[in-house]
Write a protein that holds these residues in place. Structure first.
Motif: not given
Lengths: 129, 361
Positions: B55-56, B94-99, B112-113
């Motif tokens: 959680e950031l 491209g995708i570094r993360d889906d959040v 939320v990562v």
């Protein structure tokens, strides 16, 4: 943890139980617990000769796929046909109804080289890896 | 490196959960049976410890602009009390993360990562702004998901709020007994459900409150069923369907790539990608009885390798072998006959409509 005295074990969690010239093979109670819900079992072909350590088939759990190894060299004489419709027998009864296949060992004495129940229990208690 | 434990670890351990290492944490993979837990979430309710996720917090007058730069969805559309699914994209699209980004207060957003990406994302954000522009609350927050058709009824017994006022992707603050919590109507199962955020010190009180309010209608659910639940409804799993080299449009997450918003990292590349024909796209497969299809298996068409399985399982609901796979766009058509190679042997497969599971009306 159920580890019957009348079986021998591989450190990869297969058991073998000699009765006369034939030996039943399965996976241990510890192994079925690690795998979780067994959903499919692929068994070796009847009449096929397996070498000790060969991949004899594989088990799909709900989570993952794991190979099963042949404990000793021998000819496959029977497979557990019930597992096709009831793979959960491997979870419910790993040493009895959930046996995988029957081997005719080339040299039954080979089985004595495998872990006995006490040694296997120690292996599991140390993490099983 | 030693593994981390969540504030609920003692519960998992005392209740004989099978514990696995996941993203640096010791997490429950199931408590009794993956299939049982899966079906319980589809028919009743399940509760998950997801405290490994990161959680950031982004705060202050620049928080929105920063999120706009980092993510592909339009965060300016969020009102306080709303959340959105979005992608952190790289310069190549491209995708570094889906959040999920939650607009929790004026000038405050919680992101939320994925646990496995948390360190990468923290480094990425710091690099983009050459400064620490977020507060990392990951080690202080417990995230519990309550999912399933009875989730609203169970949660409704615990809080004073009227849950019918909160639609999907709503987020609000409330309290249970005397501890505060943030609730979002979000999840990863395809069911109605909620994600509950509390301080670690209140973790056990929350967990116990949910279990006792649910009684026989709720069971604790491990990460194993979380994966099969999301796969039946075709939600992407980072590292399987999506990654740094993914084309979001091919991965079926193009709906959160927006262009009517300020410039962001990867926007130009994404605009190009959107115009170009896609070589491969994600498709659903049903595989004939036999071994269960798994991540990484090759897909063939008339003997020629054409694609790769990203995720597969035996669907606990249908009993069928289901898989997602990247396939050439021309083979995506429903009913295409394919083969999946498993241990040197071919299993027949056919493309089917996805998602594999739809919640009954």
């Amino acid at each position: 943890m159920n580890i019957p005295e009348n079986c021998r074990y591989m450190d990869t969690h297969e058991w073998i139980r000699l009765e006369g010239d034939e030996a039943h093979v399965g996976i241990t109670d510890f192994a079925q617990g690690e795998l979780g819900d067994v959903v499919y079992v692929e068994l070796p072909e009847i009449e096929h000769t397996l070498e000790a350590g060969d991949e004899a088939g594989m088990i799909d759990s709900a989570k993952t796929t794991s190979p099963i190894a042949a404990p000793v060299t021998g000819r496959v004489v029977r497979i557990n046909e019930k597992l096709a419709d009831h793979p959960e027998l491997v979870n419910q009864s790993p040493y009895e109804e959930g046996w995988l296949y029957v081997l005719e060992p080339e040299n039954p004495k080979d089985i004595n080289n495998l872990l006995d129940a006490a040694a296997y229990r120690k292996h599991v208690e140390e993490g099983g890896h | 490196m030693s593994l981390k434990r969540t504030a609920l670890y003692d519960y998992h351990s005392e209740n004989n959960a099978r514990i696995i290492e996941f993203a640096g944490y010791e997490m429950p993979v199931w408590y009794t049976s993956l299939n049982h837990e899966h079906k319980k979430v589809r028919t009743s309710a399940g509760v998950f410890d997801l405290s490994h996720m990161g959680e950031l917090l982004f705060r202050g007058p620049e928080a929105l602009d920063r999120l706009q730069w980092l993510t592909s969805n339009n965060a300016a559309k969020l009102k306080v009390g709303q959340a959105q699914y979005t992608l952190i994209t790289n310069e190549n699209g491209g995708i570094r993360d889906d959040v999920i980004v939650y607009h929790t207060e004026e000038e405050e957003y919680m992101m939320v990562v994925n646990a496995a990406n948390a360190d990468k994302i923290k480094a990425h954000v710091t690099e983009q702004f050459s400064a620490d522009v977020f507060e990392d609350r990951s080690d202080e927050i417990t995230l519990v998901a309550l999912q399933g058709p009875l989730a609203a009824e169970i949660l409704g017994n615990l809080i004073p709020d009227d849950l019918s006022e909160y639609r999907m992707f709503a987020v609000f603050q409330t309290s249970i007994d005397n501890f505060p919590l943030t609730i979002a109507r979000t999840g990863y199962t395809g069911e109605d459900g909620f994600e509950l955020f509390v301080e670690n010190k209140d973790a056990e009180a929350l967990w116990d409150a949910v279990l006792s309010a649910g009684g026989e209608d709720v069971v604790p659910v491990g990460l194993g069923a979380r994966d099969t639940l999301r796969l039946e409804v075709c939600y992407s799993l980072y590292g399987n369907e999506i990654g740094e080299d993914s084309n979001p449009f091919a991965a079926r997450v193009g709906w959160v790539v927006k262009f009517k918003k300020p410039d962001y990292l990867g926007k130009e590349a994404l605009m190009r990608m959107k115009k170009e024909p896609m070589e491969q796209q994600l498709a659903g497969l049903e595989v004939d009885p036999g071994p269960v299809p798994r991540h990484g298996l090759k897909v063939f068409r008339e003997g020629a390798e054409v694609g790769i399985v990203t995720s597969g399982c035996l669907s606990p609901m249908s009993g069928k072998r289901i898989a997602l796979a990247y396939l050439p766009s021309e083979l995506k058509e429903i009913g295409t006959e394919l083969e999946v190679e498993q241990r040197g042997r071919m299993s027949r497969a056919v493309t089917v409509e996805i998602p594999f599971y739809k919640r009954p009306e």
